[in-house]
Design a protein around this motif. Structure first.
Motif, PDB file in Angstrom:
ATOM      1  N   ASP A  69      22.347  51.956 -15.885  1.00 55.96           N
ATOM      2  CA  ASP A  69      21.764  50.968 -14.970  1.00 55.96           C
ATOM      3  C   ASP A  69      21.745  49.583 -15.600  1.00 55.96           C
ATOM      4  OD1 ASP A  69      21.388  52.904 -13.070  1.00 55.96           O
ATOM      5  OD2 ASP A  69      19.241  53.148 -13.445  1.00 55.96           O
ATOM      6  N   GLU A  70      21.398  49.521 -16.870  1.00 50.24           N
ATOM      7  CA  GLU A  70      21.351  48.242 -17.575  1.00 50.24           C
ATOM      8  C   GLU A  70      22.751  47.641 -17.688  1.00 50.24           C
ATOM      9  OE1 GLU A  70      20.183  46.454 -21.958  1.00 50.24           O
ATOM     10  OE2 GLU A  70      19.312  48.372 -21.322  1.00 50.24           O
TER      11      GLU A  70
ATOM     12  N   ASP B  58      27.064  43.069 -13.217  1.00 48.49           N
ATOM     13  CA  ASP B  58      26.839  42.351 -11.957  1.00 48.49           C
ATOM     14  C   ASP B  58      26.546  40.875 -12.219  1.00 48.49           C
ATOM     15  OD1 ASP B  58      27.223  44.647 -10.508  1.00 48.49           O
ATOM     16  OD2 ASP B  58      25.085  44.986 -10.089  1.00 48.49           O
ATOM     17  N   ARG B  59      25.642  40.604 -13.160  1.00 48.64           N
ATOM     18  CA  ARG B  59      25.290  39.211 -13.472  1.00 48.64           C
ATOM     19  C   ARG B  59      26.503  38.446 -14.000  1.00 48.64           C
ATOM     20  NH1 ARG B  59      20.572  41.555 -15.676  1.00 48.64           N
ATOM     21  NH2 ARG B  59      21.421  41.264 -17.768  1.00 48.64           N
TER      22      ARG B  59
ATOM     23  N   GLU C 287      24.063  31.555 -19.100  1.00 48.58           N
ATOM     24  CA  GLU C 287      23.154  32.023 -20.148  1.00 48.58           C
ATOM     25  C   GLU C 287      22.381  33.259 -19.685  1.00 48.58           C
ATOM     26  OE1 GLU C 287      20.289  29.804 -23.399  1.00 48.58           O
ATOM     27  OE2 GLU C 287      20.544  28.896 -21.441  1.00 48.58           O
ATOM     28  N   ALA C 288      21.899  33.237 -18.453  1.00 44.84           N
ATOM     29  CA  ALA C 288      21.160  34.386 -17.896  1.00 44.84           C
ATOM     30  C   ALA C 288      22.061  35.610 -17.793  1.00 44.84           C
ATOM     31  CB  ALA C 288      20.585  34.025 -16.532  1.00 44.84           C
TER      32      ALA C 288
ATOM     33  N   ALA D 267      29.993  39.615 -25.058  1.00 48.88           N
ATOM     34  CA  ALA D 267      29.776  39.843 -23.621  1.00 48.88           C
ATOM     35  C   ALA D 267      31.108  39.853 -22.879  1.00 48.88           C
ATOM     36  CB  ALA D 267      28.854  38.775 -23.046  1.00 48.88           C
ATOM     37  N   LEU D 268      32.014  38.951 -23.246  1.00 53.33           N
ATOM     38  CA  LEU D 268      33.332  38.932 -22.613  1.00 53.33           C
ATOM     39  C   LEU D 268      34.113  40.192 -22.969  1.00 53.33           C
ATOM     40  CD1 LEU D 268      34.448  35.225 -22.976  1.00 53.33           C
ATOM     41  CD2 LEU D 268      33.622  36.396 -20.935  1.00 53.33           C
ATOM     42  N   GLU D 269      33.946  40.650 -24.188  1.00 55.15           N
ATOM     43  CA  GLU D 269      34.618  41.877 -24.616  1.00 55.15           C
ATOM     44  C   GLU D 269      34.120  43.073 -23.809  1.00 55.15           C
ATOM     45  OE1 GLU D 269      35.009  43.943 -28.851  1.00 55.15           O
ATOM     46  OE2 GLU D 269      35.480  41.800 -28.858  1.00 55.15           O
ATOM     47  N   GLN D 270      32.839  43.074 -23.505  1.00 51.86           N
ATOM     48  CA  GLN D 270      32.272  44.150 -22.698  1.00 51.86           C
ATOM     49  C   GLN D 270      32.891  44.147 -21.300  1.00 51.86           C
ATOM     50  OE1 GLN D 270      28.026  43.878 -21.795  1.00 51.86           O
ATOM     51  NE2 GLN D 270      27.845  46.015 -22.457  1.00 51.86           N
ATOM     52  N   LEU D 271      33.081  42.952 -20.731  1.00 53.60           N
ATOM     53  CA  LEU D 271      33.713  42.843 -19.414  1.00 53.60           C
ATOM     54  C   LEU D 271      35.157  43.329 -19.458  1.00 53.60           C
ATOM     55  CD1 LEU D 271      32.515  39.326 -18.200  1.00 53.60           C
ATOM     56  CD2 LEU D 271      31.700  41.562 -17.434  1.00 53.60           C
ATOM     57  N   THR D 272      35.896  42.906 -20.455  1.00 52.53           N
ATOM     58  CA  THR D 272      37.298  43.323 -20.542  1.00 52.53           C
ATOM     59  C   THR D 272      37.404  44.822 -20.816  1.00 52.53           C
ATOM     60  OG1 THR D 272      37.462  42.648 -22.860  1.00 52.53           O
ATOM     61  CG2 THR D 272      38.196  41.062 -21.216  1.00 52.53           C
TER      62      THR D 272
END
Length: 114
Positions: A4-5, A11-12, A58-59, A80-85
């Motif tokens: 969920d997290e 999503d954000r 930032e959020a 964070a970008l790595e997580q998206l990719t």
């Protein structure tokens, strides 16, 4: 990290990247840190509007800010970008696997026709 997290973070992040100004800010920060004033230069919008875009990024966890004397530079959060990719790659790899399977079936059919 709970599913969920992770979903909320994705999503954000994707929502934040849905805006062309925010994508341009991320692209600029990929070249190095910058202040709000530096980030605002190429845009025909107010510094306050750029600040709001920065707040959204930032959020979403895509950028961070630090304090350097009087400066408050923004930094890209590469993790964070790595997580998206990584999330995107999961589905890309699955689609590629299906296409390879289809290619193999089509090749077999071609050979059988000969």
């Amino acid at each position: 990290m709970a599913d969920d997290e992770l979903e909320e973070r994705l999503d954000r992040a994707f929502t934040a990247l849905g805006d062309p100004v925010r994508r341009a800010l991320v692209a600029r920060l990929s070249r190095g840190e910058a202040t709000v004033n530096e980030l605002a230069e190429p845009f025909a919008i107010t510094k306050q509007a750029v600040s709001r875009h920065i707040h959204v990024l930032e959020a979403a966890g895509l950028i961070t800010r630090s304090k350097d004397a009087q400066r408050r530079p923004c930094h890209l959060n590469a993790a964070a970008l790595e997580q998206l990719t990584g999330w995107i790659d999961t589905y890309r790899l699955e689609a590629e696997r299906r296409y390879r399977t289809l290619d193999a079936v089509l090749e077999t059919m071609k050979e059988q026709e000969k």
